[in-house]
Design an enzyme around this catalytic site. Sequence first.
Site, PDB file in Angstrom:
ATOM      1  N   ARG A 231     -36.309  15.802  41.247  1.00  0.00           N
ATOM      2  CA  ARG A 231     -35.845  16.763  40.249  1.00  0.00           C
ATOM      3  C   ARG A 231     -36.694  18.029  40.340  1.00  0.00           C
ATOM      4  NH1 ARG A 231     -31.715  14.779  40.113  1.00  0.00           N
ATOM      5  NH2 ARG A 231     -30.583  13.794  38.424  1.00  0.00           N
ATOM      6  N   GLU A 260     -30.918  25.286  38.187  1.00  0.00           N
ATOM      7  CA  GLU A 260     -29.749  25.099  39.064  1.00  0.00           C
ATOM      8  C   GLU A 260     -28.491  25.555  38.329  1.00  0.00           C
ATOM      9  OE1 GLU A 260     -29.663  21.012  40.385  1.00  0.00           O
ATOM     10  OE2 GLU A 260     -31.665  21.151  41.234  1.00  0.00           O
ATOM     11  N   HIS A 278     -28.711  21.013  46.139  1.00  0.00           N
ATOM     12  CA  HIS A 278     -28.601  19.705  45.466  1.00  0.00           C
ATOM     13  C   HIS A 278     -27.443  18.879  46.053  1.00  0.00           C
ATOM     14  CE1 HIS A 278     -29.602  17.560  41.423  1.00  0.00           C
ATOM     15  NE2 HIS A 278     -29.178  16.679  42.319  1.00  0.00           N
TER      16      HIS A 278
HETATM   17  P1  NAP Z   1     -35.897   4.366  40.572  1.00  0.00           P
HETATM   18  O1  NAP Z   1     -35.418   3.233  41.393  1.00  0.00           O
HETATM   19  O2  NAP Z   1     -35.993   4.208  39.099  1.00  0.00           O
HETATM   20  O3  NAP Z   1     -37.315   4.813  41.152  1.00  0.00           O
HETATM   21  C1  NAP Z   1     -38.167   5.700  40.512  1.00  0.00           C
HETATM   22  C2  NAP Z   1     -39.574   5.531  41.094  1.00  0.00           C
HETATM   23  O4  NAP Z   1     -40.406   6.510  40.512  1.00  0.00           O
HETATM   24  C3  NAP Z   1     -40.181   4.176  40.807  1.00  0.00           C
HETATM   25  O5  NAP Z   1     -40.835   3.731  41.969  1.00  0.00           O
HETATM   26  C4  NAP Z   1     -41.186   4.449  39.691  1.00  0.00           C
HETATM   27  O6  NAP Z   1     -42.265   3.522  39.798  1.00  0.00           O
HETATM   28  C5  NAP Z   1     -41.602   5.895  40.019  1.00  0.00           C
HETATM   29  N1  NAP Z   1     -42.054   6.642  38.859  1.00  0.00           N
HETATM   30  C6  NAP Z   1     -41.396   6.879  37.698  1.00  0.00           C
HETATM   31  N2  NAP Z   1     -42.147   7.612  36.862  1.00  0.00           N
HETATM   32  C7  NAP Z   1     -43.317   7.853  37.498  1.00  0.00           C
HETATM   33  C8  NAP Z   1     -44.508   8.535  37.162  1.00  0.00           C
HETATM   34  N3  NAP Z   1     -44.668   9.125  35.971  1.00  0.00           N
HETATM   35  N4  NAP Z   1     -45.505   8.577  38.068  1.00  0.00           N
HETATM   36  C9  NAP Z   1     -45.369   7.974  39.273  1.00  0.00           C
HETATM   37  N5  NAP Z   1     -44.275   7.308  39.655  1.00  0.00           N
HETATM   38  C10 NAP Z   1     -43.252   7.245  38.776  1.00  0.00           C
HETATM   39  O7  NAP Z   1     -34.974   5.644  40.796  1.00  0.00           O
HETATM   40  P2  NAP Z   1     -34.163   6.058  42.107  1.00  0.00           P
HETATM   41  O8  NAP Z   1     -32.828   5.411  42.083  1.00  0.00           O
HETATM   42  O9  NAP Z   1     -35.038   5.864  43.302  1.00  0.00           O
HETATM   43  O10 NAP Z   1     -33.959   7.628  41.813  1.00  0.00           O
HETATM   44  C11 NAP Z   1     -35.078   8.453  41.631  1.00  0.00           C
HETATM   45  C12 NAP Z   1     -34.690   9.848  41.213  1.00  0.00           C
HETATM   46  O11 NAP Z   1     -34.164  10.585  42.298  1.00  0.00           O
HETATM   47  C13 NAP Z   1     -33.591   9.967  40.146  1.00  0.00           C
HETATM   48  O12 NAP Z   1     -34.072   9.720  38.854  1.00  0.00           O
HETATM   49  C14 NAP Z   1     -33.104  11.387  40.340  1.00  0.00           C
HETATM   50  O13 NAP Z   1     -33.840  12.271  39.514  1.00  0.00           O
HETATM   51  C15 NAP Z   1     -33.426  11.673  41.804  1.00  0.00           C
HETATM   52  N6  NAP Z   1     -32.192  11.831  42.610  1.00  0.00           N
HETATM   53  C16 NAP Z   1     -31.909  13.025  43.191  1.00  0.00           C
HETATM   54  C17 NAP Z   1     -30.765  13.156  43.947  1.00  0.00           C
HETATM   55  C18 NAP Z   1     -30.397  14.444  44.580  1.00  0.00           C
HETATM   56  O14 NAP Z   1     -29.209  14.692  44.771  1.00  0.00           O
HETATM   57  N7  NAP Z   1     -31.333  15.282  44.967  1.00  0.00           N
HETATM   58  C19 NAP Z   1     -29.904  12.076  44.120  1.00  0.00           C
HETATM   59  C20 NAP Z   1     -30.227  10.872  43.527  1.00  0.00           C
HETATM   60  C21 NAP Z   1     -31.383  10.759  42.781  1.00  0.00           C
HETATM   61  P3  NAP Z   1     -43.164   3.134  38.518  1.00  0.00           P
HETATM   62  O15 NAP Z   1     -42.200   2.822  37.416  1.00  0.00           O
HETATM   63  O16 NAP Z   1     -43.980   1.977  38.963  1.00  0.00           O
HETATM   64  O17 NAP Z   1     -44.007   4.324  38.245  1.00  0.00           O
HETATM   65  C1  8YV Z   2     -25.972  14.212  41.855  1.00  0.00           C
HETATM   66  C2  8YV Z   2     -28.329  13.272  41.425  1.00  0.00           C
HETATM   67  O1  8YV Z   2     -25.950  15.409  42.556  1.00  0.00           O
HETATM   68  O2  8YV Z   2     -27.777  11.003  41.102  1.00  0.00           O
HETATM   69  C3  8YV Z   2     -28.537  11.936  40.822  1.00  0.00           C
HETATM   70  O3  8YV Z   2     -29.502  11.807  40.047  1.00  0.00           O
HETATM   71  O4  8YV Z   2     -29.102  14.153  41.251  1.00  0.00           O
HETATM   72  C4  8YV Z   2     -27.179  13.507  42.350  1.00  0.00           C
HETATM   73  O5  8YV Z   2     -26.731  12.357  42.961  1.00  0.00           O
HETATM   74  C5  8YV Z   2     -25.802  14.545  40.456  1.00  0.00           C
HETATM   75  O6  8YV Z   2     -26.085  13.493  39.627  1.00  0.00           O
HETATM   76  C6  8YV Z   2     -24.385  15.019  40.233  1.00  0.00           C
HETATM   77  O7  8YV Z   2     -24.196  15.390  38.925  1.00  0.00           O
END
Ligand code: NAP
Ligand code: 8YV
Length: 320
Positions: A231, A260, A278
């Site tokens: 994020r 964004e 994104h």
């Molecule tokens: P997830 O499975 O919940 O993983 C989150 C990780 O972050 C866990 O390993 C957690 O471990 C760690 N974490 C959380 N808070 C923390 C903190 N304060 N300090 C250090 N580590 C921390 O989530 P995910 O499915 O991998 O997705 C992660 C994030 O990616 C989403 O929430 C979203 O914001 C982002 N994302 C972006 C896109 C994009 O299009 N760019 C797409 C999908 C997702 P601990 O709980 O042990 O700390």
């Molecule tokens: C999407 C994301 O672009 O899943 C997330 O957290 O950031 C992305 O996969 C977004 O959610 C679309 O609204």
Amino acid sequence: MTKPVVLIPGSIYEHVVKRVDADFEMLRIDGADLKLLSDAQRSQIKGIASAIHLPNDFIRGLPSLEIIAHFGVGYDVIDAKFAGENNVMVCNTPDVLSEEVADTTIGLLLNTLRELPKAEAHIRNGDWVGKGNYRLTPLTMRNRTVGIYGLGRIGQEIAKRLEGFGVEIHYHTRTEKSGFSYKYHSTLLDMANAVDTLISIVPGTSATTKSINAEILKALGSDGVFINVGRGSVADEDALIEALQNKTIAAAGLDVFENEPDPRKDFFTLDNVSVLPHVASASVHTRNAMGDLQVDNLVNWFSGKAPISPVPETAHIATK
Ligand code: NAP
Ligand code: 8YV
């Protein structure tokens, strides 16, 4: 039997609209604004399918609301704790996008290190024939030590892919994960000191806000590369721009931004930044899977079954 009323506030992926329309009594408005709804509509809405920020007063103003199905795994645009306290279930779309996001992360890392978008522009605009070969890139994946900030569902997929590149892998999370050979760091600063490449894939929370700050970037060092696919809120953008301008770090690759879809213009003018709008999960395949999971959560809920992917803050809410 009458179908439950499901509201779509704001724009959403067309596949979701089609499915909501087929399975529910669909209501659409331009944004999460109570003024766009009549009193009768407010009291009829039982579910929301959304991809936008939902203010608490919007949730509070829908007295029959039972469930919010969010499009995306990150649900920082919804106050899930508040929803849970008001007996409203919140669901997100985890897992189905992890591999796509991890693939894109590797692409962005390579773009940043090997300047592939600029090399492509070089051939497209005639510079190859006009000016000669594209420059040798100062940065490479070779011999990098990569720190993954967040070894969750997506972080683990990124790590798996990085293994194929033969780089050393470290990670930082609040709790150490079992079953991984990667080096664990209990603090982000400790990891930043130990690596030269930092990939952020943590959620946007109050604890992660601006956690990539000047101190972390300095620790990364002058050969340092920062990649953000989590994020935009996680990076202190003032500090990041300064670090890129002063060459405190070598380069950054950014798929997410604080503002964004209108990020700080410095990210476009700096030549040591590679940007994406994104798009980490943005393939038809993966967005369809996300949309299906979003709507399947609503279908389950309104047929009396447990939702597939409730967020932890509302997982305690009993199925109707
Ligand atoms: P997830 O499975 O919940 O993983 C989150 C990780 O972050 C866990 O390993 C957690 O471990 C760690 N974490 C959380 N808070 C923390 C903190 N304060 N300090 C250090 N580590 C921390 O989530 P995910 O499915 O991998 O997705 C992660 C994030 O990616 C989403 O929430 C979203 O914001 C982002 N994302 C972006 C896109 C994009 O299009 N760019 C797409 C999908 C997702 P601990 O709980 O042990 O700390
Ligand atoms: C999407 C994301 O672009 O899943 C997330 O957290 O950031 C992305 O996969 C977004 O959610 C679309 O609204």
